[in-house]
Write an enzyme that holds these catalytic residues in place. Structure first.
Site, PDB file in Angstrom:
ATOM      1  N   ASN A   1      36.272  52.307  54.805  1.00  0.00           N
ATOM      2  CA  ASN A   1      35.312  51.414  55.442  1.00  0.00           C
ATOM      3  C   ASN A   1      34.801  51.979  56.757  1.00  0.00           C
ATOM      4  O   ASN A   1      34.310  51.247  57.611  1.00  0.00           O
ATOM      5  CB  ASN A   1      35.928  50.035  55.629  1.00  0.00           C
TER       6      ASN A   1
ATOM      7  N   HIS B   1      36.295  52.996  59.292  1.00  0.00           N
ATOM      8  CA  HIS B   1      37.041  52.605  60.480  1.00  0.00           C
ATOM      9  C   HIS B   1      38.274  53.496  60.596  1.00  0.00           C
ATOM     10  O   HIS B   1      38.678  54.149  59.637  1.00  0.00           O
ATOM     11  CB  HIS B   1      37.470  51.138  60.394  1.00  0.00           C
TER      12      HIS B   1
ATOM     13  N   CYS C   1      38.997  49.279  65.155  1.00  0.00           N
ATOM     14  CA  CYS C   1      38.422  50.364  65.936  1.00  0.00           C
ATOM     15  C   CYS C   1      37.447  51.135  65.067  1.00  0.00           C
ATOM     16  O   CYS C   1      37.793  51.587  63.980  1.00  0.00           O
ATOM     17  CB  CYS C   1      39.559  51.269  66.410  1.00  0.00           C
TER      18      CYS C   1
END
Lengths: 373, 373
Positions: free
Chosen positions: B270, B272, B307
């Site tokens: 994804n 991330h 994050c």
């Protein structure tokens, strides 16, 4: 006896598990031996050496008996390993292992990353050795090599990926070894889908021996040849083209990152940067928009020297001139292959030193022509 | 029906596989729900949410039939998975898998790294789901959750490591789920040596549901409870102490690294930063001389927000005051436990935002008291 080539196989880890005592390898004078042309049994001309293995026992705090119980390294040749789902095939010399692509081995597109595939090559190469009954503690060599203070260095690795395995896919990974010139060994791999039998990837690598004390490359001693040659197979995973020399890039390269530095977690058991990490660094230079659209179909790595934890590393990449089409944009024809040259080098105080040169080929994603079987 | 909790299990991946559409999660107002106290079925007071999953299909270029052939995700509950060497035990609810520590999963001391262990927890949690017959493409939720636009968020993870597995060691990894309060779920793990039966590690994690559209935490709907509760076991891998609140560090912390930034290879499907990477970053702050001498025995992670690839991250670590002995040096008594507090935060333009708080316990290496079984 036929099983005694196996520590040879462990050499694959040399590029991943560099010797503590090779820290200053690059400062040492090495003979120049070219073993890159498989089949050329007389060519011993040039090699820029790469990475070195030794027999450091970092788990030495465990007593021998406990380690033997926990690791259970075979002391005789095994034909089946139920834990690793591996077995010896082809008259007792080739190794086949079933692997499943794990959830954390895939990238943003849910296909296995290049790093995961390289890790699996390393793993199966070692497990081949594991089966042999000759693996000592560590990533050893044959008994004959140990007696003669010899270890392995890798000089070249090529990986062709036709199709990337997806999360949860069951694979069949074969690996075997063969002669490479007079003094070298080749380790090859073939990765197939178990469901369809289609070959997803093929790889080959080339190795030579080095004396641990003198740091000089060594001929293959008769004693060692007697151990390993019974395991050699002629079959080659990748038929050699005319070997292409990888040119050395300089600071004028189109893409570059500077000041790469190993994190603690990037270091292997010999406190050096893991070879798979090299590839990650090398490809970090590629533009995001390119990586979204293209996937790597071939990579050739020529190892030059190892990289320690304190080294500051620079990565450079340069697309081939003819990657540009007439209208100036990157080729977008389905199946068109684009090529890049790469270099990782340390930023030494005195001068830059090469770690590895690379050459990559890329194709548009979702190019699904089956690999010739 | 009893197998339908399984997408719940997939939630473990939520912290690893963050939703594309949760990129701005931290900017959204979330209800505060405390599900950290397992067994307190009424407590719904406070949670600082962490990480979010969704159902992005990144391999969508493969047609459904091809994907089904290659992934072969079961559509009915399975009791044995020969490829993953897993099986359902304990009246059909608990999952047990055999794993072997691979050559690239060990660190400089030839024992499995913390990151490798965390990866294996993720993998076996997902494989538990895989066995259920309810796993869709991706890291899904139950059918009931999908119908109600619900996904999972992880709020807490604790891992205790008594002994680190060594290269080649065969392990037995058990995982199961249970209720956590009224609206949460607990996933636990137990990692044993297959040769000796000794428990090497235990872990527990806590999960709640979030509505993908409103980004608000959700109660557990009866429809979902009916699916997953038949899989719940009372057994807990780690008995809860009085939950210790992890204090928030500030810039006065003793150890810190600034300007951590995700590499492309750190990103999950994804886009991330993978949660295991968080732990690596967190522990990068620890001094080398400390890491040479001590090993982590316990880690507690409280997830706050995810994050993204463009975030610049700062890691902070602070030893406890009473880690110092009378003579001012770090405790060196064999078996002495030292404690640290950790924080990962983004360096936003406006203000810093917490990603994860951590609390670690360390013991001198080679401390070999057996884990209570």
């Amino acid at each position: 006896m036929a099983s005694s080539f196996v520590s040879y196989l462990a050499c694959y880890n040399i590029c991943y598990f560099l010797a503590k005592d090779s820290h200053n390898l690059s400062k040492l004078k090495l003979p120049k031996i070219d073993i890159s042309r498989a089949g050329n049994t007389s060519a011993v001309t040039k090699i820029t050496t790469s990475a070195v293995s030794s027999f450091t026992h970092v788990t030495e705090n465990l007593d021998t008996k406990q380690k033997q119980t926990r690791q259970n390294i075979p002391t005789t040749k095994q034909f089946v390993d139920p834990h690793r789902q591996g077995r010896i095939i082809d008259n007792g010399v080739r190794y086949r292992q079933m692997v499943v692509i794990r959830s954390y081995e895939v990238g943003p597109d849910k296909t296995a990353t290049l790093e995961s595939i390289l890790n699996l090559l390393q793993e199966t190469g070692l497990n081949h050795v594991w089966m042999s009954g000759l693996l000592g503690d560590g990533f050893g060599a044959t008994h004959g090599m140990t007696r003669n203070d010899l270890m392995w260095v890798v000089s070249k690795l090529q990986l062709q990926v036709e199709q990337y395995p997806i999360w949860g896919e069951v694979l069949q990974l074969d690996t075997w070894v063969g002669a490479s010139g007079k003094n070298g060994m080749r380790r090859d791999w073939e990765l197939r889908s178990q469901a369809t039998g289609i070959v997803f990837a093929r790889a080959t690598s080339t190795w030579v021996m080095m004396n641990k004390k003198t740091r000089r490359l060594s001929k293959m001693l008769d004693e060692v040849r007697a151990e390993i040659s019974p395991w050699f197979i002629e079959k080659q995973a990748i038929m050699e083209d005319t070997p292409e020399k990888i040119k050395k890039l300089d600071d004028t390269a189109k893409h570059g990152t500077s000041s790469l530095k190993a994190k603690r977690s990037d270091l292997d058991m010999n406190h050096h940067v893991n070879n798979v990490k090299y590839v990650g660094w090398m490809l970090e230079t590629m533009p995001d928009e390119f990586m979204e659209e293209y996937q790597l179909s071939n990579i050739i790595l020529e190892y030059k020297k190892e990289c320690g934890s304190s080294d500051i590393v620079q990565a450079l990449s340069e697309p081939d001139e003819d990657n540009r089409t007439i209208n100036g944009s990157l080729g977008s024809l389905n199946g068109m292959q684009l090529k890049y040259t790469h270099l990782l080098q340390t930023k030494g105080e005195v001068r830059k030193e090469e770690i590895v040169r690379g050459r990559t080929t890329w194709r548009k994603k979702h190019f699904k022509m089956p690999f010739p079987m």
